[in-house]
Design a protein around this motif. Structure first.
Motif, PDB file in Angstrom:
ATOM      1  N   LYS A  13       0.842  -1.204   0.000  1.00  0.00           N
ATOM      2  CA  LYS A  13       0.000   0.000   0.000  1.00  0.00           C
ATOM      3  C   LYS A  13       0.879   1.257   0.000  1.00  0.00           C
ATOM      4  N   PHE A  14       1.891   1.269   0.849  1.00  0.00           N
ATOM      5  CA  PHE A  14       2.810   2.402   0.900  1.00  0.00           C
ATOM      6  C   PHE A  14       3.477   2.603  -0.459  1.00  0.00           C
ATOM      7  N   ASN A  15       3.974   1.520  -1.058  1.00  0.00           N
ATOM      8  CA  ASN A  15       4.676   1.617  -2.338  1.00  0.00           C
ATOM      9  C   ASN A  15       3.765   2.145  -3.446  1.00  0.00           C
ATOM     10  N   LEU A  22       8.768   9.416  -3.332  1.00  0.00           N
ATOM     11  CA  LEU A  22       9.915   9.374  -2.421  1.00  0.00           C
ATOM     12  C   LEU A  22      11.144   8.711  -3.032  1.00  0.00           C
ATOM     13  N   GLU A  23      10.974   8.086  -4.189  1.00  0.00           N
ATOM     14  CA  GLU A  23      12.045   7.313  -4.827  1.00  0.00           C
ATOM     15  C   GLU A  23      12.605   6.273  -3.860  1.00  0.00           C
ATOM     16  N   TYR A  24      11.689   5.605  -3.190  1.00  0.00           N
ATOM     17  CA  TYR A  24      12.029   4.613  -2.184  1.00  0.00           C
ATOM     18  C   TYR A  24      11.033   3.479  -2.284  1.00  0.00           C
ATOM     19  N   TRP A  25      11.466   2.268  -2.059  1.00  0.00           N
ATOM     20  CA  TRP A  25      10.601   1.095  -2.106  1.00  0.00           C
ATOM     21  C   TRP A  25      10.624   0.428  -0.746  1.00  0.00           C
ATOM     22  N   ALA A  26       9.523   0.441  -0.032  1.00  0.00           N
ATOM     23  CA  ALA A  26       9.444  -0.164   1.298  1.00  0.00           C
ATOM     24  C   ALA A  26       9.376  -1.681   1.183  1.00  0.00           C
ATOM     25  N   GLY A 155      13.013  -1.005 -10.316  1.00  0.00           N
ATOM     26  CA  GLY A 155      13.985   0.035 -10.635  1.00  0.00           C
ATOM     27  C   GLY A 155      14.453   0.867  -9.457  1.00  0.00           C
ATOM     28  N   TYR A 156      14.101   0.472  -8.241  1.00  0.00           N
ATOM     29  CA  TYR A 156      14.538   1.207  -7.049  1.00  0.00           C
ATOM     30  C   TYR A 156      15.819   0.574  -6.504  1.00  0.00           C
ATOM     31  N   PRO A 157      16.729   1.389  -6.011  1.00  0.00           N
ATOM     32  CA  PRO A 157      17.966   0.818  -5.450  1.00  0.00           C
ATOM     33  C   PRO A 157      17.676   0.076  -4.150  1.00  0.00           C
ATOM     34  N   THR A 158      18.487  -0.904  -3.901  1.00  0.00           N
ATOM     35  CA  THR A 158      18.330  -1.663  -2.665  1.00  0.00           C
ATOM     36  C   THR A 158      18.978  -0.920  -1.504  1.00  0.00           C
ATOM     37  N   VAL A 159      18.411  -1.080  -0.321  1.00  0.00           N
ATOM     38  CA  VAL A 159      19.028  -0.465   0.861  1.00  0.00           C
ATOM     39  C   VAL A 159      19.824  -1.495   1.644  1.00  0.00           C
ATOM     40  N   PHE A 160      19.611  -2.782   1.389  1.00  0.00           N
ATOM     41  CA  PHE A 160      20.333  -3.810   2.124  1.00  0.00           C
ATOM     42  C   PHE A 160      21.772  -3.873   1.658  1.00  0.00           C
ATOM     43  N   GLY A 161      22.665  -4.015   2.606  1.00  0.00           N
ATOM     44  CA  GLY A 161      24.083  -4.046   2.295  1.00  0.00           C
ATOM     45  C   GLY A 161      24.671  -2.661   2.147  1.00  0.00           C
ATOM     46  N   ALA A 162      23.860  -1.640   2.375  1.00  0.00           N
ATOM     47  CA  ALA A 162      24.319  -0.270   2.177  1.00  0.00           C
ATOM     48  C   ALA A 162      24.381   0.494   3.494  1.00  0.00           C
ATOM     49  N   PHE A 163      24.609  -0.224   4.580  1.00  0.00           N
ATOM     50  CA  PHE A 163      24.716   0.453   5.867  1.00  0.00           C
ATOM     51  C   PHE A 163      25.737  -0.281   6.726  1.00  0.00           C
ATOM     52  N   CYS A 164      26.165   0.374   7.773  1.00  0.00           N
ATOM     53  CA  CYS A 164      27.118  -0.252   8.683  1.00  0.00           C
ATOM     54  C   CYS A 164      26.815   0.222  10.094  1.00  0.00           C
ATOM     55  N   LYS A 165      27.471  -0.390  11.040  1.00  0.00           N
ATOM     56  CA  LYS A 165      27.258  -0.035  12.437  1.00  0.00           C
ATOM     57  C   LYS A 165      28.623   0.073  13.094  1.00  0.00           C
ATOM     58  N   ALA A 166      28.850   1.162  13.776  1.00  0.00           N
ATOM     59  CA  ALA A 166      30.118   1.377  14.469  1.00  0.00           C
ATOM     60  C   ALA A 166      29.896   1.250  15.967  1.00  0.00           C
ATOM     61  N   PRO A 167      30.940   0.929  16.713  1.00  0.00           N
ATOM     62  CA  PRO A 167      30.772   0.866  18.168  1.00  0.00           C
ATOM     63  C   PRO A 167      30.447   2.239  18.723  1.00  0.00           C
ATOM     64  N   SER A 168      29.772   2.236  19.845  1.00  0.00           N
ATOM     65  CA  SER A 168      29.441   3.514  20.470  1.00  0.00           C
ATOM     66  C   SER A 168      30.717   4.171  20.975  1.00  0.00           C
ATOM     67  N   ILE A 169      30.699   5.456  21.117  1.00  0.00           N
ATOM     68  CA  ILE A 169      31.882   6.183  21.587  1.00  0.00           C
ATOM     69  C   ILE A 169      32.348   5.669  22.943  1.00  0.00           C
ATOM     70  N   PRO A 170      31.437   5.449  23.915  1.00  0.00           N
ATOM     71  CA  PRO A 170      31.929   4.945  25.199  1.00  0.00           C
ATOM     72  C   PRO A 170      32.639   3.600  25.067  1.00  0.00           C
ATOM     73  N   LEU A 171      32.122   2.690  24.238  1.00  0.00           N
ATOM     74  CA  LEU A 171      32.766   1.394  24.070  1.00  0.00           C
ATOM     75  C   LEU A 171      34.120   1.562  23.403  1.00  0.00           C
ATOM     76  N   ALA A 172      34.186   2.365  22.354  1.00  0.00           N
ATOM     77  CA  ALA A 172      35.455   2.585  21.668  1.00  0.00           C
ATOM     78  C   ALA A 172      36.471   3.235  22.609  1.00  0.00           C
TER      79      ALA A 172
END
Length: 181
Positions: A13-15, A22-26, A155-172
């Motif tokens: 429905k959103f799509n 929005l040029e985004y595919w939920a 024709g919408y780009p994928t969002v999977f594999g396009a993000f990362c997670k860094a440790p929090s500043i206190p942990l680092a």
């Protein structure tokens, strides 16, 4: 997170209404709530689990998931630390992994001391729940496959594999301070 048909219908429905604008595919691709329940996952609360069903996002649950005196164990053998300490701490279903001996204790002749934990009811229950988790993921993937073409097919780009997670500043900061000491 618990009803894949509703998740697919809501995304469709959103799509239909907003994807071109929005040029985004939920996509309803998210870790299923039942999987998180089976894991006894401790890092987050999620919609339908300690949060209302209509809440739209996860909430991190603050706790000391890694203790200050565990850095040496992490540095010495990261895989062992994650397998036998960290993962059982954040996923209750994996607590039986604490019974295993370190993999570095194995020799060419496997002895019963290393394999005995596999006979425990706790370990067998864990393995059964892990199989249920795999089956739940299959149900979700089937529902998604039946939903129709993906965003990439539209024709919408994928969002999977396009993000990362860094440790929090206190942990680092704590890790760096430990390394220097």
């Amino acid at each position: 997170m618990y009803d894949y048909s509703k998740a697919v219908a809501a995304c469709n429905k959103f799509n239909q209404e907003f994807s071109e604008e929005l040029e985004y595919w939920a996509s309803p691709f998210v870790t299923p709530g039942k999987v998180l329940d089976l894991l006894d996952y401790k890092l987050y609360s999620w919609p339908g689990h300690n949060l209302g069903e209509n809440v739209s996002s996860f909430q991190f649950v603050e706790s000391e998931y890694m203790k200050e005196d565990e850095y040496d164990a992490l540095i010495l053998d990261p895989s062992d630390f994650f397998m036998r300490t960290y993962m059982p701490r954040v996923m209750g279903v994996l607590q039986p992994l604490q019974m295993l001996r370190p993999a570095t204790d194995l020799v060419e002749i496997v002895n019963l001391v290393q394999l005995m934990p596999l006979a425990s009811p706790e370990m067998q229950n864990m393995l059964q729940k892990l199989m249920e988790i795999g089956q739940e993921y299959q149900r979700m993937m089937k529902a998604m496959a039946e939903a129709g073409p993906s965003g990439a097919a539209q024709g919408y780009p994928t969002v999977f594999g396009a993000f990362c997670k860094a440790p929090s500043i206190p942990l680092a900061t704590r890790f760096e301070a430990h390394r220097r000491s």
